[in-house]
Design a protein around this motif. Structure first.
Motif, PDB file in Angstrom:
ATOM      1  N   MET A   1       2.990 -24.504  12.959  1.00  0.00           N
ATOM      2  CA  MET A   1       2.714 -24.237  11.901  1.00  0.00           C
ATOM      3  C   MET A   1       1.831 -22.840  11.124  1.00  0.00           C
ATOM      4  O   MET A   1       2.034 -22.403  10.071  1.00  0.00           O
ATOM      5  N   ARG A   2       1.343 -22.354  12.131  1.00  0.00           N
ATOM      6  CA  ARG A   2       0.475 -20.730  12.257  1.00  0.00           C
ATOM      7  C   ARG A   2       1.684 -20.399  11.041  1.00  0.00           C
ATOM      8  O   ARG A   2       1.578 -19.181   9.932  1.00  0.00           O
ATOM      9  N   TYR A   3       2.885 -20.080  11.698  1.00  0.00           N
ATOM     10  CA  TYR A   3       3.736 -19.548  11.643  1.00  0.00           C
ATOM     11  C   TYR A   3       4.867 -19.208  10.128  1.00  0.00           C
ATOM     12  O   TYR A   3       4.957 -18.501   9.690  1.00  0.00           O
ATOM     13  N   GLU A   4       4.785 -20.847   9.583  1.00  0.00           N
ATOM     14  CA  GLU A   4       4.966 -21.083   8.436  1.00  0.00           C
ATOM     15  C   GLU A   4       4.126 -20.867   7.665  1.00  0.00           C
ATOM     16  O   GLU A   4       4.750 -19.869   5.962  1.00  0.00           O
ATOM     17  N   ILE A   5       2.751 -20.941   7.418  1.00  0.00           N
ATOM     18  CA  ILE A   5       1.859 -20.561   6.951  1.00  0.00           C
ATOM     19  C   ILE A   5       1.944 -19.001   6.645  1.00  0.00           C
ATOM     20  O   ILE A   5       1.777 -18.354   5.720  1.00  0.00           O
TER      21      ILE A   5
ATOM     22  N   ASP B   1      -0.703 -13.347  16.125  1.00  0.00           N
ATOM     23  CA  ASP B   1      -1.706 -13.126  14.769  1.00  0.00           C
ATOM     24  C   ASP B   1      -0.580 -11.988  13.944  1.00  0.00           C
ATOM     25  O   ASP B   1      -1.008 -11.134  12.737  1.00  0.00           O
ATOM     26  N   ARG B   2       0.058 -11.946  14.106  1.00  0.00           N
ATOM     27  CA  ARG B   2       1.213 -10.086  14.195  1.00  0.00           C
ATOM     28  C   ARG B   2       2.538 -10.710  13.645  1.00  0.00           C
ATOM     29  O   ARG B   2       3.258 -11.384  14.560  1.00  0.00           O
ATOM     30  N   VAL B   3       3.138 -10.005  12.757  1.00  0.00           N
ATOM     31  CA  VAL B   3       4.429 -10.020  12.170  1.00  0.00           C
ATOM     32  C   VAL B   3       5.070  -8.990  11.636  1.00  0.00           C
ATOM     33  O   VAL B   3       4.228  -7.992  10.176  1.00  0.00           O
ATOM     34  N   GLU B   4       5.734  -9.001  11.997  1.00  0.00           N
ATOM     35  CA  GLU B   4       6.976  -8.167  11.529  1.00  0.00           C
ATOM     36  C   GLU B   4       8.346  -8.808  11.748  1.00  0.00           C
ATOM     37  O   GLU B   4       8.330  -9.240  11.209  1.00  0.00           O
ATOM     38  N   VAL B   5       7.988  -7.417   9.915  1.00  0.00           N
ATOM     39  CA  VAL B   5       8.985  -7.911   8.840  1.00  0.00           C
ATOM     40  C   VAL B   5       9.697  -6.691   8.609  1.00  0.00           C
ATOM     41  O   VAL B   5       9.285  -5.808   7.868  1.00  0.00           O
ATOM     42  N   LYS B   6      11.438  -6.743   8.952  1.00  0.00           N
ATOM     43  CA  LYS B   6      12.304  -5.359   8.980  1.00  0.00           C
ATOM     44  C   LYS B   6      12.669  -5.863   7.037  1.00  0.00           C
ATOM     45  O   LYS B   6      12.918  -6.964   6.832  1.00  0.00           O
ATOM     46  N   ILE B   7      12.991  -4.628   6.917  1.00  0.00           N
ATOM     47  CA  ILE B   7      12.376  -4.828   5.237  1.00  0.00           C
ATOM     48  C   ILE B   7      14.114  -3.848   5.084  1.00  0.00           C
ATOM     49  O   ILE B   7      14.527  -2.809   5.180  1.00  0.00           O
ATOM     50  N   ASP B   8      14.723  -4.246   4.276  1.00  0.00           N
ATOM     51  CA  ASP B   8      15.645  -2.819   2.980  1.00  0.00           C
ATOM     52  C   ASP B   8      15.346  -3.378   1.821  1.00  0.00           C
ATOM     53  O   ASP B   8      14.698  -3.936   0.924  1.00  0.00           O
ATOM     54  N   TYR B   9      14.534  -1.743   1.173  1.00  0.00           N
ATOM     55  CA  TYR B   9      14.521  -1.453  -0.037  1.00  0.00           C
ATOM     56  C   TYR B   9      15.213  -0.636  -1.105  1.00  0.00           C
ATOM     57  O   TYR B   9      16.119   0.237  -0.483  1.00  0.00           O
ATOM     58  N   TYR B  10      15.063  -1.271  -2.241  1.00  0.00           N
ATOM     59  CA  TYR B  10      16.164  -0.148  -3.231  1.00  0.00           C
ATOM     60  C   TYR B  10      14.869  -0.182  -3.992  1.00  0.00           C
ATOM     61  O   TYR B  10      13.986  -0.610  -4.426  1.00  0.00           O
TER      62      TYR B  10
ATOM     63  N   ILE C   1      16.166   4.885  -4.550  1.00  0.00           N
ATOM     64  CA  ILE C   1      16.219   5.037  -3.312  1.00  0.00           C
ATOM     65  C   ILE C   1      16.416   3.943  -2.139  1.00  0.00           C
ATOM     66  O   ILE C   1      16.204   2.697  -3.550  1.00  0.00           O
ATOM     67  N   GLU C   2      16.995   4.132  -1.549  1.00  0.00           N
ATOM     68  CA  GLU C   2      18.268   3.151  -0.410  1.00  0.00           C
ATOM     69  C   GLU C   2      16.992   2.669   0.903  1.00  0.00           C
ATOM     70  O   GLU C   2      17.349   4.244   1.521  1.00  0.00           O
ATOM     71  N   LEU C   3      16.056   2.645   1.061  1.00  0.00           N
ATOM     72  CA  LEU C   3      15.789   2.764   2.437  1.00  0.00           C
ATOM     73  C   LEU C   3      15.530   1.411   3.239  1.00  0.00           C
ATOM     74  O   LEU C   3      16.052   0.422   2.731  1.00  0.00           O
ATOM     75  N   LYS C   4      15.782   1.356   4.769  1.00  0.00           N
ATOM     76  CA  LYS C   4      15.833   0.182   5.693  1.00  0.00           C
ATOM     77  C   LYS C   4      14.504   0.595   5.993  1.00  0.00           C
ATOM     78  O   LYS C   4      13.998   1.458   6.097  1.00  0.00           O
ATOM     79  N   GLY C   5      13.018  -0.313   6.543  1.00  0.00           N
ATOM     80  CA  GLY C   5      12.169  -0.488   7.202  1.00  0.00           C
ATOM     81  C   GLY C   5      11.818  -1.427   7.587  1.00  0.00           C
ATOM     82  O   GLY C   5      12.337  -2.309   7.693  1.00  0.00           O
ATOM     83  N   SER C   6      10.289  -1.708   8.143  1.00  0.00           N
ATOM     84  CA  SER C   6       9.246  -2.757   8.325  1.00  0.00           C
ATOM     85  C   SER C   6       7.849  -2.745   7.985  1.00  0.00           C
ATOM     86  O   SER C   6       7.196  -1.329   7.590  1.00  0.00           O
ATOM     87  N   SER C   7       7.740  -3.702   7.825  1.00  0.00           N
ATOM     88  CA  SER C   7       5.803  -4.053   7.238  1.00  0.00           C
ATOM     89  C   SER C   7       5.241  -4.566   8.905  1.00  0.00           C
ATOM     90  O   SER C   7       6.028  -5.889   8.684  1.00  0.00           O
ATOM     91  N   ILE C   8       4.591  -4.259   9.464  1.00  0.00           N
ATOM     92  CA  ILE C   8       3.643  -5.484   9.616  1.00  0.00           C
ATOM     93  C   ILE C   8       2.392  -5.896   9.441  1.00  0.00           C
ATOM     94  O   ILE C   8       1.419  -5.004   8.932  1.00  0.00           O
ATOM     95  N   PHE C   9       2.335  -6.783   9.681  1.00  0.00           N
ATOM     96  CA  PHE C   9       1.322  -7.713   8.606  1.00  0.00           C
ATOM     97  C   PHE C   9       0.647  -8.185   9.793  1.00  0.00           C
ATOM     98  O   PHE C   9       1.192  -8.577  11.270  1.00  0.00           O
ATOM     99  N   LYS C  10      -0.570  -8.312  10.154  1.00  0.00           N
ATOM    100  CA  LYS C  10      -2.245  -8.231  11.180  1.00  0.00           C
ATOM    101  C   LYS C  10      -2.693  -9.808  10.322  1.00  0.00           C
ATOM    102  O   LYS C  10      -3.035  -9.073   8.874  1.00  0.00           O
TER     103      LYS C  10
END
Length: 127
Positions: free
Chosen positions: A1-5, A79-88, A105-114
């Motif tokens: 449930m928490r992860y869905e939110i 409580d931490r979520v790592e998201v891999k991202i393709d950026y354009y 600009i095209e990049l690959k990266g990640s975002s970490i949400f706490k």
């Protein structure tokens, strides 16, 4: 449930980012949000608090004619979520002699949400 939110909050944030909608980007951010941008292993931007993040987001949206983050992977850990991202992105202004308005600009990266209290308390973008 928490992860869905968490997943819905992150998807909303990225959709708002892609749409240049600062208000919606900040909708689920904690008042004490800390943001860091890391490029090539070095922190090149830090904001503290929602007002600083809003100011940075407003400035950043002027730099791009178009931008799109696409989620390629999500990893949940408490409580931490790592998201891999393709950026354009397509630049709206000249960044340097090498990077001019209209360039792509095209990049690959990640975002970490706490998260804290179902709000994002820390966000780190890494490219």
């Amino acid at each position: 449930m928490r992860y869905e939110i968490y997943k819905k909050i992150i998807e909303n944030y990225i959709d708002a980012y892609n749409s240049f909608d600062t208000d919606r980007m900040l909708l689920h951010m904690h008042d004490d949000i800390k943001f860091e941008n890391v490029s090539n292993g070095e922190i090149n931007l830090t904001t503290n608090g929602i007002a600083e993040l809003r100011n940075q987001a407003e400035q950043a949206r002027r730099l791009f004619r178009k931008r799109k983050q696409t989620i390629t992977e999500i990893k949940f850990n408490e409580d931490r979520v790592e998201v891999k991202i393709d950026y354009y992105g397509i630049l709206a202004v000249d960044f340097s002699d090498e990077m001019k308005a209209g360039d792509v600009i095209e990049l690959k990266g990640s975002s970490i949400f706490k998260f804290k209290d179902n709000k994002v308390i820390e966000l780190k973008d890494i490219s």
